[in-house]
Design a protein around this motif. Sequence first.
Motif, PDB file in Angstrom:
ATOM      1  N   PRO A 161       0.812  -1.228   0.000  1.00  0.00           N
ATOM      2  CA  PRO A 161       0.000   0.000   0.000  1.00  0.00           C
ATOM      3  C   PRO A 161       0.841   1.271   0.000  1.00  0.00           C
ATOM      4  N   THR A 164       2.070   1.718  -3.518  1.00  0.00           N
ATOM      5  CA  THR A 164       0.929   2.109  -4.359  1.00  0.00           C
ATOM      6  C   THR A 164       0.578   3.581  -4.151  1.00  0.00           C
ATOM      7  N   LEU A 165       0.554   4.015  -2.884  1.00  0.00           N
ATOM      8  CA  LEU A 165       0.228   5.424  -2.599  1.00  0.00           C
ATOM      9  C   LEU A 165       1.262   6.361  -3.186  1.00  0.00           C
ATOM     10  N   MET A 179      -6.296   1.488  -3.997  1.00  0.00           N
ATOM     11  CA  MET A 179      -5.816   1.639  -2.626  1.00  0.00           C
ATOM     12  C   MET A 179      -6.447   0.593  -1.705  1.00  0.00           C
ATOM     13  N   GLY A 180      -7.700   0.264  -1.961  1.00  0.00           N
ATOM     14  CA  GLY A 180      -8.363  -0.755  -1.140  1.00  0.00           C
ATOM     15  C   GLY A 180      -7.721  -2.117  -1.324  1.00  0.00           C
ATOM     16  N   SER A 182      -4.637  -2.721  -2.360  1.00  0.00           N
ATOM     17  CA  SER A 182      -3.295  -2.700  -1.775  1.00  0.00           C
ATOM     18  C   SER A 182      -3.361  -2.700  -0.253  1.00  0.00           C
ATOM     19  N   GLY A 183      -4.422  -2.079   0.303  1.00  0.00           N
ATOM     20  CA  GLY A 183      -4.577  -2.103   1.758  1.00  0.00           C
ATOM     21  C   GLY A 183      -4.846  -3.502   2.274  1.00  0.00           C
ATOM     22  N   GLY A 186      -1.668  -5.269   2.308  1.00  0.00           N
ATOM     23  CA  GLY A 186      -0.839  -4.847   3.441  1.00  0.00           C
ATOM     24  C   GLY A 186      -1.283  -5.489   4.734  1.00  0.00           C
TER      25      GLY A 186
END
Length: 213
Positions: A161, A164-165, A179-180, A182-183, A186
């Motif tokens: 994440p 990605t960010l 983002m979701g 990748s979260g 994580g």
Amino acid sequence: MMPVKIECGCGQRFAFDVDPVNGQMPAPVACPACGSDATSAANEIISQQHVPLPMATLAAKPPPPPPTPMARIAATPTHSSPAQTRMLPGQVSREQAAHEAKAKIMWGDPEQEVIVYLRVNGFSTEEAQQIINAAAAERMATVRADGIRKIFYGIGLMCVPVVTLVAMLSIGAISATLMGISGVAGLYGLWVCASGVLMAVAPKSEKGDINDK
């Protein structure tokens, strides 16, 4: 039996085998051609071939000494007891039993059950405990190694994440969906990392087959 060859006064030659009795012919013998008695000639030939040993020679030869107790023990053949080599129904060889006991420890079977298995197959309690201790040490080393691999793998997922960010900020566009995803990666990495730390610090806490970890 001994061969006897006689030449009669008539010129006839004849031979026969005889088993002497007291060094003489057991029965009279005659020339097959003229019929004259040849017993004396046969006895003379037998006496020339059959020379008995003097009694003094026989008496001078001492009898062999009786075997000593140690000699009798050494000469007694030893045979392994059938009970030492014969396996009972359900038993396996010691090598196979030790190999299977190690596998049972790796599978997470209780140590007490493995001791019973080894005792059934002819191991003493001390021998069984030594095999189990060696297998348990190998199991813990394997669990620790797997735990360390999980730590590094989890750290890599935890960085997803963040990476990605940073990538989204660099292009000036942020996707909530990305983002979701990748979260989630994580969070899964955090769980894997925590599991790896537990395996590396307390390998005995791991249950079951280590091949499934």
